[in-house]
Design a protein around this motif. Structure first.
Motif, short mmCIF file in Angstrom:
data_model
loop_
_atom_site.label_atom_id
_atom_site.label_comp_id
_atom_site.label_asym_id
_atom_site.label_seq_id
_atom_site.Cartn_x
_atom_site.Cartn_y
_atom_site.Cartn_z
N VAL A 1 0.85 -1.19 0.00
CA VAL A 1 0.00 0.00 0.00
C VAL A 1 0.89 1.24 0.00
CG1 VAL A 1 -0.17 0.06 2.52
CG2 VAL A 1 -2.00 1.07 1.13
N GLN A 2 0.38 2.31 -0.56
CA GLN A 2 1.13 3.56 -0.55
C GLN A 2 0.98 4.25 0.80
OE1 GLN A 2 -0.25 5.84 -3.95
NE2 GLN A 2 1.49 5.13 -5.17
N ALA A 3 1.95 5.07 1.12
CA ALA A 3 1.89 5.84 2.35
C ALA A 3 0.59 6.66 2.37
CB ALA A 3 3.09 6.77 2.45
N GLY A 4 -0.04 6.65 3.55
CA GLY A 4 -1.33 7.33 3.69
C GLY A 4 -2.52 6.43 3.47
N GLY A 5 -2.26 5.25 2.96
CA GLY A 5 -3.33 4.31 2.67
C GLY A 5 -3.74 3.49 3.88
N SER A 6 -4.64 2.54 3.64
CA SER A 6 -5.20 1.73 4.71
C SER A 6 -5.17 0.25 4.35
CB SER A 6 -6.66 2.13 4.98
OG SER A 6 -6.76 3.47 5.40
N LEU A 7 -5.10 -0.57 5.38
CA LEU A 7 -5.24 -2.01 5.26
C LEU A 7 -5.96 -2.53 6.49
CD1 LEU A 7 -1.73 -3.33 4.05
CD2 LEU A 7 -3.87 -3.41 2.76
N ARG A 8 -6.64 -3.66 6.32
CA ARG A 8 -7.24 -4.32 7.47
C ARG A 8 -6.71 -5.74 7.54
NH1 ARG A 8 -13.61 -4.41 8.79
NH2 ARG A 8 -13.11 -2.21 9.11
N TYR B 1 -9.11 -8.28 14.52
CA TYR B 1 -8.83 -7.45 13.37
C TYR B 1 -7.90 -6.30 13.76
CZ TYR B 1 -13.15 -9.71 11.79
OH TYR B 1 -14.12 -10.62 11.47
N LEU B 2 -7.19 -5.81 12.77
CA LEU B 2 -6.38 -4.61 12.95
C LEU B 2 -6.64 -3.70 11.76
CD1 LEU B 2 -4.27 -3.28 14.84
CD2 LEU B 2 -2.51 -4.12 13.25
N GLN B 3 -7.34 -2.62 12.02
CA GLN B 3 -7.58 -1.62 10.98
C GLN B 3 -6.43 -0.62 11.03
OE1 GLN B 3 -10.04 -1.36 8.61
NE2 GLN B 3 -8.84 0.37 7.83
N MET B 4 -5.71 -0.51 9.93
CA MET B 4 -4.54 0.35 9.88
C MET B 4 -4.79 1.47 8.88
SD MET B 4 -1.52 -2.54 9.93
CE MET B 4 -1.96 -3.17 8.31
N ASN B 5 -4.82 2.69 9.39
CA ASN B 5 -5.03 3.87 8.56
C ASN B 5 -3.79 4.75 8.59
OD1 ASN B 5 -7.71 3.01 8.11
ND2 ASN B 5 -8.44 4.14 9.90
N SER B 6 -3.72 5.66 7.65
CA SER B 6 -2.59 6.61 7.58
C SER B 6 -1.26 5.87 7.69
CB SER B 6 -2.72 7.66 8.69
OG SER B 6 -3.94 8.35 8.61
N LEU B 7 -1.12 4.85 6.92
CA LEU B 7 0.09 4.02 7.00
C LEU B 7 1.32 4.80 6.58
CD1 LEU B 7 -1.48 0.70 5.76
CD2 LEU B 7 -0.14 0.94 7.86
N LYS B 8 2.43 4.47 7.23
CA LYS B 8 3.71 5.10 6.98
C LYS B 8 4.71 4.03 6.55
CE LYS B 8 2.88 8.32 10.81
NZ LYS B 8 3.41 8.84 12.10
N LEU C 1 2.72 -10.08 5.59
CA LEU C 1 3.62 -8.98 5.27
C LEU C 1 2.84 -7.73 4.87
CD1 LEU C 1 6.49 -7.87 4.76
CD2 LEU C 1 6.33 -8.83 2.43
N VAL C 2 3.19 -6.64 5.51
CA VAL C 2 2.65 -5.33 5.15
C VAL C 2 3.80 -4.47 4.65
CG1 VAL C 2 1.61 -3.21 6.04
CG2 VAL C 2 0.75 -5.44 6.80
N THR C 3 3.68 -3.96 3.44
CA THR C 3 4.71 -3.11 2.86
C THR C 3 4.08 -1.77 2.50
OG1 THR C 3 5.83 -5.05 1.92
CG2 THR C 3 6.44 -2.89 1.06
N VAL C 4 4.65 -0.71 3.05
CA VAL C 4 4.15 0.63 2.80
C VAL C 4 5.19 1.39 1.99
CG1 VAL C 4 3.20 2.74 3.80
CG2 VAL C 4 2.91 0.55 4.98
N SER C 5 4.82 1.78 0.80
CA SER C 5 5.77 2.49 -0.07
C SER C 5 5.61 4.00 0.11
CB SER C 5 5.51 2.12 -1.53
OG SER C 5 4.22 2.52 -1.92
#
Length: 120
Positions: free
Chosen positions: A11-18, A78-85, A115-119
């Protein structure tokens, strides 16, 4: 007993994943459920934990951005992840303190990691 985690990705920076993590098997009860993460070259760290009574604790680095919640009927956390860095990039592991049917003690169980990758 198995913990099956899912939901990671790129996901891009600023994006979200659950992220989701479902516990299955001969489970009598589940106490705490949580998420940990391990970035390359770093130690595994706590991200968030939720008790059976829905009390939540978060790492300072994710407060205000991540939300942990659970569905007890589905034995799922669950883990809601917003504003990812970019610094959130890591393998995320779910964890549960649970008692199996026939056991008299709780034991610690881990999922396989996602794996969570934040670009940037």
């Amino acid at each position: 007993v198995q913990l099956q985690a899912s939901g990671g990705g790129l996901v891009q920076a600023g994006g979200s994943l659950r992220l989701s993590c479902a516990a299955s098997g001969s489970i009598f009860s589940i106490n705490n459920m949580g998420w940990y993460r391990q970035a390359p070259g770093k130690q595994r760290e706590l991200v968030a934990v939720i008790s059976s009574g829905a009390r939540k604790n978060y790492a300072d680095s994710v407060k205000g951005r991540f939300t942990i919640f659970r569905d007890n009927a589905k034995n799922t956390v669950y883990l809601q992840m917003n504003s990812l860095k970019p610094e959130d990039t890591a393998v995320y592991y779910c964890n549960a303190d649970l008692m199996r049917v026939g056991d008299v003690h709780e034991y610690d169980y881990w999922g396989q990691g996602t794996l969570v990758t934040v670009s940037s």
